[in-house]
Design an enzyme around this catalytic site. Structure first.
Site, PDB file in Angstrom:
ATOM      1  N   ARG A  38       1.567  49.491   4.328  1.00 50.98           N
ATOM      2  CA  ARG A  38       1.779  48.465   5.351  1.00 50.98           C
ATOM      3  C   ARG A  38       0.467  47.966   5.945  1.00 50.98           C
ATOM      4  O   ARG A  38       0.424  47.564   7.112  1.00 50.98           O
ATOM      5  CB  ARG A  38       2.712  48.973   6.458  1.00 50.98           C
ATOM      6  CG  ARG A  38       4.145  49.196   5.977  1.00 50.98           C
ATOM      7  CD  ARG A  38       5.057  49.574   7.127  1.00 50.98           C
ATOM      8  NE  ARG A  38       6.371  49.972   6.658  1.00 50.98           N
ATOM      9  CZ  ARG A  38       7.236  50.708   7.337  1.00 50.98           C
ATOM     10  NH1 ARG A  38       6.914  51.135   8.534  1.00 50.98           N
ATOM     11  NH2 ARG A  38       8.416  51.022   6.847  1.00 50.98           N
ATOM     12  N   ARG A  42       2.057  43.417  10.467  1.00 46.76           N
ATOM     13  CA  ARG A  42       2.064  43.057  11.879  1.00 46.76           C
ATOM     14  C   ARG A  42       0.886  43.589  12.681  1.00 46.76           C
ATOM     15  O   ARG A  42       0.652  43.148  13.803  1.00 46.76           O
ATOM     16  CB  ARG A  42       3.375  43.529  12.517  1.00 46.76           C
ATOM     17  CG  ARG A  42       4.595  42.734  12.054  1.00 46.76           C
ATOM     18  CD  ARG A  42       5.882  43.336  12.571  1.00 46.76           C
ATOM     19  NE  ARG A  42       6.165  44.618  11.954  1.00 46.76           N
ATOM     20  CZ  ARG A  42       7.138  45.430  12.333  1.00 46.76           C
ATOM     21  NH1 ARG A  42       7.909  45.093  13.364  1.00 46.76           N
ATOM     22  NH2 ARG A  42       7.347  46.576  11.712  1.00 46.76           N
ATOM     23  N   ARG A  51       2.613  34.002   9.848  1.00 45.26           N
ATOM     24  CA  ARG A  51       4.060  34.154   9.684  1.00 45.26           C
ATOM     25  C   ARG A  51       4.884  33.330  10.660  1.00 45.26           C
ATOM     26  O   ARG A  51       6.121  33.303  10.551  1.00 45.26           O
ATOM     27  CB  ARG A  51       4.439  35.631   9.844  1.00 45.26           C
ATOM     28  CG  ARG A  51       4.319  36.481   8.578  1.00 45.26           C
ATOM     29  CD  ARG A  51       5.428  36.202   7.577  1.00 45.26           C
ATOM     30  NE  ARG A  51       6.739  36.135   8.171  1.00 45.26           N
ATOM     31  CZ  ARG A  51       7.482  37.186   8.498  1.00 45.26           C
ATOM     32  NH1 ARG A  51       7.035  38.402   8.284  1.00 45.26           N
ATOM     33  NH2 ARG A  51       8.679  37.021   9.036  1.00 45.26           N
ATOM     34  N   ASP A  87       9.003  42.815  -0.264  1.00 46.85           N
ATOM     35  CA  ASP A  87       9.984  43.687   0.372  1.00 46.85           C
ATOM     36  C   ASP A  87      10.854  44.296  -0.705  1.00 46.85           C
ATOM     37  O   ASP A  87      11.113  43.659  -1.736  1.00 46.85           O
ATOM     38  CB  ASP A  87      10.851  42.908   1.368  1.00 46.85           C
ATOM     39  CG  ASP A  87      11.692  43.838   2.237  1.00 46.85           C
ATOM     40  OD1 ASP A  87      12.804  44.228   1.787  1.00 46.85           O
ATOM     41  OD2 ASP A  87      11.248  44.205   3.327  1.00 46.85           O
ATOM     42  N   TYR A 167      20.908  51.187   1.172  1.00 45.02           N
ATOM     43  CA  TYR A 167      21.074  49.932   1.909  1.00 45.02           C
ATOM     44  C   TYR A 167      22.352  49.211   1.480  1.00 45.02           C
ATOM     45  O   TYR A 167      23.095  48.668   2.305  1.00 45.02           O
ATOM     46  CB  TYR A 167      19.874  49.021   1.682  1.00 45.02           C
ATOM     47  CG  TYR A 167      18.702  49.303   2.590  1.00 45.02           C
ATOM     48  CD1 TYR A 167      18.837  49.216   3.970  1.00 45.02           C
ATOM     49  CD2 TYR A 167      17.461  49.631   2.065  1.00 45.02           C
ATOM     50  CE1 TYR A 167      17.763  49.469   4.813  1.00 45.02           C
ATOM     51  CE2 TYR A 167      16.369  49.882   2.896  1.00 45.02           C
ATOM     52  CZ  TYR A 167      16.532  49.800   4.274  1.00 45.02           C
ATOM     53  OH  TYR A 167      15.461  50.055   5.098  1.00 45.02           O
TER      54      TYR A 167
END
Length: 383
Positions: A38, A42, A51, A87, A167
């Site tokens: 990551r 962010r 973004r 992703d 998921y």
């Protein structure tokens, strides 16, 4: 075996001798390579600015945007690899599954897969339909990225079959994945069909990235830590092996300078060639009890989270497997002297393995000061 194109960064000798690739292949480096899971995201103000107004999956499928996001931390931090910005649900979306990323929540499915009939409907979406045309945005993003990276390797990544299946069955994020684990035992035939499908979809996604130019591949199993070793080995590992088989056959040729002393039968003036596999990393969260099984599915390197010391992880792997990890992400907000001591301890414990790539024991927290990551990279490279 399938040999990569001569223009591939590995075949063209741009990344084949990089710290990262050689460490992944078990050759200890004088300078420990470092990158962060990551690292593109962010924690970077340039990422947040880029973004604005763009949904997550749309950003992943915009080649120029995905490439720029992948490159941002490499430019800023000087890490030894880029990790492809995407992703794990992208291959599901491309296969025709109704899935989206809900801000603050994560992946959410339009229709959860909870019965044998649900599995039958899902598997009508043939993984073979995932062609180069389907993956065109991914291929273009990798091409743009590797052109800018030069001799810095790009790591391709994909979600492991169990995490994707969890998921799909849960319909979104879950703390205990109880529905997925229930299906595993209540209807093992439907579960196996679901796992084979997710393996082929995510395996095709990973292979596409490598063939397009990634120099290594990481399979990320976010939720495998919820499983017992028996359940993992029986109901999950075969599908992870199947997923990695999509990459396991990819090879490239390295040419060495002539060395008559190394081979008395070789002509002294003829260069020697060696065929190598594209290195594969397997990482899971909370998987200290599964490390050996995770290696045995076909990985070359095992990523270790922050819950288990690297020397103990190496012991469980027989002291013969390169390892990646495992700085505690919580330490990134600690005083520098505390973080520095922790990193030195991780490096010392990592010396127990044949080779070590420094990383976090999970992803970079969004609130992390990016200057700390830059300083950390400089510190490790300066040792």
């Amino acid at each position: 075996m399938n040999t990569l194109d001569p223009s591939h960064p590995l075949s063209a000798a741009r990344t084949a001798s990089s710290r990262l690739v050689r460490a992944y292949q078990g050759v200890r480096q004088e300078v420990t390579p470092v990158w962060f899971m990551r690292q593109a995201g962010r924690s970077l103000p340039e990422y947040r600015e880029l973004r604005v107004g763009t949904r997550m999956l749309d950003a992943c499928l915009d080649p120029a945007l995905a490439s720029e996001i992948t490159l941002q931390p490499v430019r800023r931090h000087g890490v030894d690899a880029g990790i492809f910005f995407s992703d794990i649900v992208i291959p599901l979306r491309l296969a025709g599954v109704d899935v989206d990323i809900v801000p603050g929540k994560g992946p959410v499915l339009g229709s959860p897969v909870r019965t044998a009939d649900d599995v039958s409907r899902l598997t009508e979406l043939d993984p073979a339909s995932l062609t180069d045309e389907t993956f065109a945005p991914i291929i273009e993003a990798v091409r743009l990225t590797t052109a800018e990276l030069g001799d810095t390797p790009l790591i391709g990544f994909a979600g492991a079959p169990f995490t994707l299946a969890a998921y799909l069955v849960e319909g979104g994020p879950s703390k205990d994945h109880i529905r997925a684990r229930t299906m595993m035992h209540a209807d093992p035939i439907a579960w196996a069909r679901l796992m084979d499908w997710t393996a082929d979809v995510t395996g095709a996604f990973l292979r596409t990235q490598v063939v397009a130019g990634a120099s290594a591949a990481q399979l990320f199993d976010s939720w495998a830590g919820s499983l017992s070793l028996h359940d993992y080995a029986t109901h999950v590992a075969p599908a992870s092996t199947r997923a990695l088989s999509h990459v396991r056959d990819l090879t490239y040729v390295v040419t060495h300078a002539p060395d008559a002393a190394a081979d008395a039968d070789a002509r002294a003036d003829e260069p020697q060639t060696e065929t190598r596999n594209v290195p594969i990393v397997h990482f899971g969260v909370g998987t200290g009890e599964l490390l050996k099984a995770m290696h045995e599915v076909g990985a070359d390197v095992v990523g270790v989270d922050y819950r288990i010391p690297l020397d103990e992880a190496s012991r469980r792997l027989g002291h013969v497997v390169p390892i990646q990890g495992n700085v505690d992400p919580a330490m990134l907000a600690a005083p520098w002297k505390v973080l520095q001591a922790h990193v030195l301890d991780v490096l010392e414990r990592g010396a127990d393995a044949p080779a070590h790539v420094l990383n976090l024991g999970h992803g970079v927290p969004p609130e992390t000061d990016p200057d700390v990551l830059t300083r950390l990279v400089g510190f490790v490279h300066g040792l």
